[in-house]
Design a protein around this motif. Sequence first.
Motif, mmCIF file in Angstrom:
data_model
loop_
_atom_site.group_PDB
_atom_site.id
_atom_site.type_symbol
_atom_site.label_atom_id
_atom_site.label_comp_id
_atom_site.label_asym_id
_atom_site.label_seq_id
_atom_site.Cartn_x
_atom_site.Cartn_y
_atom_site.Cartn_z
ATOM 1 N N ASP A 16 -33.894 32.155 22.325
ATOM 2 C CA ASP A 16 -34.558 33.443 22.178
ATOM 3 C C ASP A 16 -33.550 34.597 22.096
ATOM 4 O OD1 ASP A 16 -36.920 34.823 21.895
ATOM 5 O OD2 ASP A 16 -36.981 35.374 24.013
ATOM 6 N N GLN A 17 -32.393 34.408 22.707
ATOM 7 C CA GLN A 17 -31.419 35.493 22.713
ATOM 8 C C GLN A 17 -30.582 35.531 21.438
ATOM 9 O OE1 GLN A 17 -29.705 36.292 26.764
ATOM 10 N NE2 GLN A 17 -30.519 34.265 27.127
ATOM 11 N N GLU A 42 -25.342 45.561 13.041
ATOM 12 C CA GLU A 42 -24.918 45.288 14.418
ATOM 13 C C GLU A 42 -26.001 44.544 15.189
ATOM 14 O OE1 GLU A 42 -23.337 48.489 16.706
ATOM 15 O OE2 GLU A 42 -21.730 48.930 15.271
ATOM 16 N N SER A 43 -27.250 44.985 15.017
ATOM 17 C CA SER A 43 -28.354 44.328 15.735
ATOM 18 C C SER A 43 -28.456 42.861 15.345
ATOM 19 C CB SER A 43 -29.682 45.011 15.419
ATOM 20 O OG SER A 43 -29.651 46.338 15.853
ATOM 21 N N ARG A 65 -25.733 40.777 16.955
ATOM 22 C CA ARG A 65 -25.999 40.517 18.376
ATOM 23 C C ARG A 65 -27.018 39.388 18.537
ATOM 24 N NH1 ARG A 65 -26.250 46.175 18.706
ATOM 25 N NH2 ARG A 65 -24.202 46.992 19.275
ATOM 26 N N LEU A 66 -27.879 39.218 17.546
ATOM 27 C CA LEU A 66 -28.877 38.156 17.633
ATOM 28 C C LEU A 66 -28.370 36.854 17.022
ATOM 29 C CD1 LEU A 66 -32.001 40.345 16.891
ATOM 30 C CD2 LEU A 66 -31.380 39.330 19.065
ATOM 31 N N ARG A 122 -16.089 48.767 16.563
ATOM 32 C CA ARG A 122 -15.048 48.592 17.585
ATOM 33 C C ARG A 122 -15.560 48.947 18.964
ATOM 34 N NH1 ARG A 122 -10.996 52.349 16.968
ATOM 35 N NH2 ARG A 122 -9.602 51.130 18.261
ATOM 36 N N LYS A 123 -16.696 49.608 19.044
ATOM 37 C CA LYS A 123 -17.208 50.046 20.336
ATOM 38 C C LYS A 123 -17.943 48.941 21.075
ATOM 39 C CE LYS A 123 -17.692 54.910 19.156
ATOM 40 N NZ LYS A 123 -16.984 55.478 20.316
ATOM 41 N N ASP A 124 -18.099 47.803 20.445
ATOM 42 C CA ASP A 124 -18.840 46.748 21.130
ATOM 43 C C ASP A 124 -18.173 45.385 20.992
ATOM 44 O OD1 ASP A 124 -20.566 45.094 22.324
ATOM 45 O OD2 ASP A 124 -22.329 45.685 21.172
ATOM 46 N N PRO A 125 -17.479 44.942 22.042
ATOM 47 C CA PRO A 125 -16.792 43.645 21.987
ATOM 48 C C PRO A 125 -17.739 42.489 21.724
ATOM 49 C CG PRO A 125 -16.162 44.874 23.945
ATOM 50 C CD PRO A 125 -17.290 45.612 23.324
ATOM 51 N N SER A 126 -19.021 42.638 22.085
ATOM 52 C CA SER A 126 -19.935 41.493 21.936
ATOM 53 C C SER A 126 -20.173 41.157 20.463
ATOM 54 C CB SER A 126 -21.255 41.770 22.650
ATOM 55 O OG SER A 126 -22.038 42.666 21.913
ATOM 56 N N TYR A 183 -17.931 40.587 18.504
ATOM 57 C CA TYR A 183 -16.849 39.684 18.100
ATOM 58 C C TYR A 183 -16.807 38.423 18.959
ATOM 59 C CZ TYR A 183 -15.496 43.914 15.748
ATOM 60 O OH TYR A 183 -15.512 45.032 14.959
ATOM 61 N N SER A 184 -17.729 38.317 19.908
ATOM 62 C CA SER A 184 -17.623 37.204 20.847
ATOM 63 C C SER A 184 -18.426 35.994 20.380
ATOM 64 C CB SER A 184 -18.084 37.664 22.234
ATOM 65 O OG SER A 184 -19.415 38.105 22.164
#
Lengths: 344, 463
Positions: free
Chosen positions: A117-118, A138-139, A142-143, A165-169, A171-172
């Motif tokens: 779900d995430q 970006e959204s 993240r999904l 660049r403001k969100d490391p997630s 790139y994770s």
Amino acid sequence: MKFIFRMGRSNTFGTIIRFNSKIKRDTIFNLHQNSSSAESSTHDLSSSQYSTINEPEIIKFSQLAKEWWSPNGPVKLLHSMNPLRVSYIRQQLSKYDKEKLKKGQESGYETTSAYDDQIPFKNLRILDIGCGGGVLSESLVRLGASVVGADASLENIQIAKLHARKDPSLYSGPGILEYKCITAEKLLENGESFDIVCAMEIIEHVNHPVEFLKACAGLVKPGGHLFLSTISRTPLSYVLTILLAERVFRIVPNGTHDFNNYLRPDELQQIIERIPNNNVDNSNTGTIDNAEGVDKKKSSEWGQITDITGIGVNPITGKWFEFNHWVPRRIQLDVNYLLTAKRN
Amino acid sequence: MIDKNLYDIAIIGGGITGSALACALVNSQKTKSRRIALIEFNNMSNIREWKPPHLQFSNRVSSLTPRSIQFFKDIGVWENINHERIRPYKDIQVWDGISNARIRFNSDDSISINKNIEAIAWIIENNNIQHAILTKLAQYKDSNIDFLENTTVKRIMFDDVNYENEQFDLSDWPSLELSNGKVLKTRLLIGADGINSVVRSFASIESLGWDYNARAVVATLQVEPQVENATAWQRFLPTGPIAMLPLNNRFSSMVWSTTPTLASKICTLPSNNFIHLVNAAFRLRIADLEYLYSQLENCDIEFVKEFEWRQSIEKKAGIGNEIFPPLVLDVQEKSRAEFPLKMRNAESYVKERIALIGDAAHTIHPLAGQGLNQGLADVQSLVKVIEHGVVTGQDLGNIQLLKNYSSDRYLSNLMMLGAVDKLHKLFGNDFAPIVFMRSLGLQVINHLEPVKSEIIKYAMGIE
């Protein structure tokens, strides 16, 4: 067969674009290209011309990025609409997933619930055409999606890259984010293909919507989805999006929209359903489709519209919503609407 | 690849609301893989190993509404509650100290709404709740939550330190400098750090409101054994309300809000005099009570005699035949304490990357027992908003998302604050026409079942 974006999505913040002269654009482009050479030349402080030119450009771009991403800035309606767009895409895809799941169960396949779900978009390659500052891209990353954010405006791409660049997630993993300054047509020429193509709030800004839609449709893999959102051409939409939003309340900059470029849902449906299925690869997969009972005539067309949903914004709370089913369909689809098309 | 000091959500304050929020977030399927830091300056081991002595109760108790209890059930905390130490109450008796006009609420008033609700609210020790939450949190040891106890936040700031070789620009993520030398960066910072919230001052959010010229005295009382001690009693005295809440059939908890001078005297009164002063405060006429106030420093007077004599006269006069709370027999040693009463509401609950919950956002007069319930409603709302942010792929710190939380909670908290404040002001008055009107109002409402039902639903947190 060349068509031109009339500034692409950058139109939504026309005032900012004017601020960038051609020269500045070029220096920025250089900055981008020279980033590797700049690294190697950092030892040579005497020739510091590069770094002194680049530094204010970065600051300026950060300013621009702030405008794009400011929740009260000129594109605030896009920001507030974004969660609804993402929910819509999820909802449309999950409908399809359920069908697949059902089929799998009927045929006796073990359907292990790898679905998370995430990160529901894991393993999906998505194109966000006209990505602007990257709000939707970006959204989707993240999904869990592998996203290509494409925009004809280099400024937009630079802004999007800076903001990411403001969100490391981002790139994770498992999602992957990639921004390209490129048109849909060029992507098609390059032989790219995607599970999902999103062209959100962009058709009303291009000069040749039919050609643009053909390019978008061609980028969708067989069996994949095309998502569109735009504004219908009705008296109500004129009053709301041009008269009130642009001229009276100035929620969006004046000149953002051109009423003549708006398309009604039925027009859009006709355009899409008349697109021929000329993808060579598809003729191979077509035999498999036939085995599943899809008739030949269908696979000669590109695909079908599977959903059209009207959306609106509450003027008091600023929240976007899907219309309740009891609202007459004609009114639902009078202004903003979302559309899903599925390729054969 | 990601720095180990980067968090998605950092909660400052591990009290009931802060730890409940952490618990709800790790419990949710949608938010459980977010990295969470819960930072608390106290050492929680005392509460973690909470073993309360039999028949002794903490003086810090709360009234939990059915809605709050449902929330604790949903996040798996309720099963860890010590159920022998909680007490549901089905009745509320509220009366006017001057006119004796009464209103009675019964949980049956709300039965038409939901048959599953057995009581109006539950009285529970704060330690009992906190212990249950910590027990639940301990089960999540291996998940993405870091519980940093004994840790003070020395400084909150925005810094330009570049992370991961300048790949990232986290200058708008709040940085927390901790007493253990670590510096954390967080996508979303949540202030659950009480009325003097450092998060709120960092965000330069003003807190609006006033201090009542009053203090509350709390105490654990031993009362005449009851068949069923299941009523909450509240008498509005001109100096402020006095309330008695059931803990079990032999114990009750008291909250008495009164003037600062009286409060300190009540706190230090010899216990045998104190218990009869409490009895008098629930039973005697205001004039009698005022005489007793004047004798608080008189060591020779025996309050028990004064109380019994005056009550016998009132009974003869036909007053005081009403139903009263159980007589107080004793007060638990060291259970008396006093604290100031305040009304506060932050001018905003959110800013970019910041949200305030519980007392950090608002503080209420305890007369309706709503403070903690409001805080827990904040938690529920914020969890929903964060879940929505996750499923729509948003940056959880973005203000557009957080505004959903404040638009959900701000007005509703403000209404409750306003209603309770108005009640306090209305009953803190002894001007005859006002006393007459409010008494009339109480009696009228007492007979208007639909109105009563709406009031009780509101107090129970039922929508």
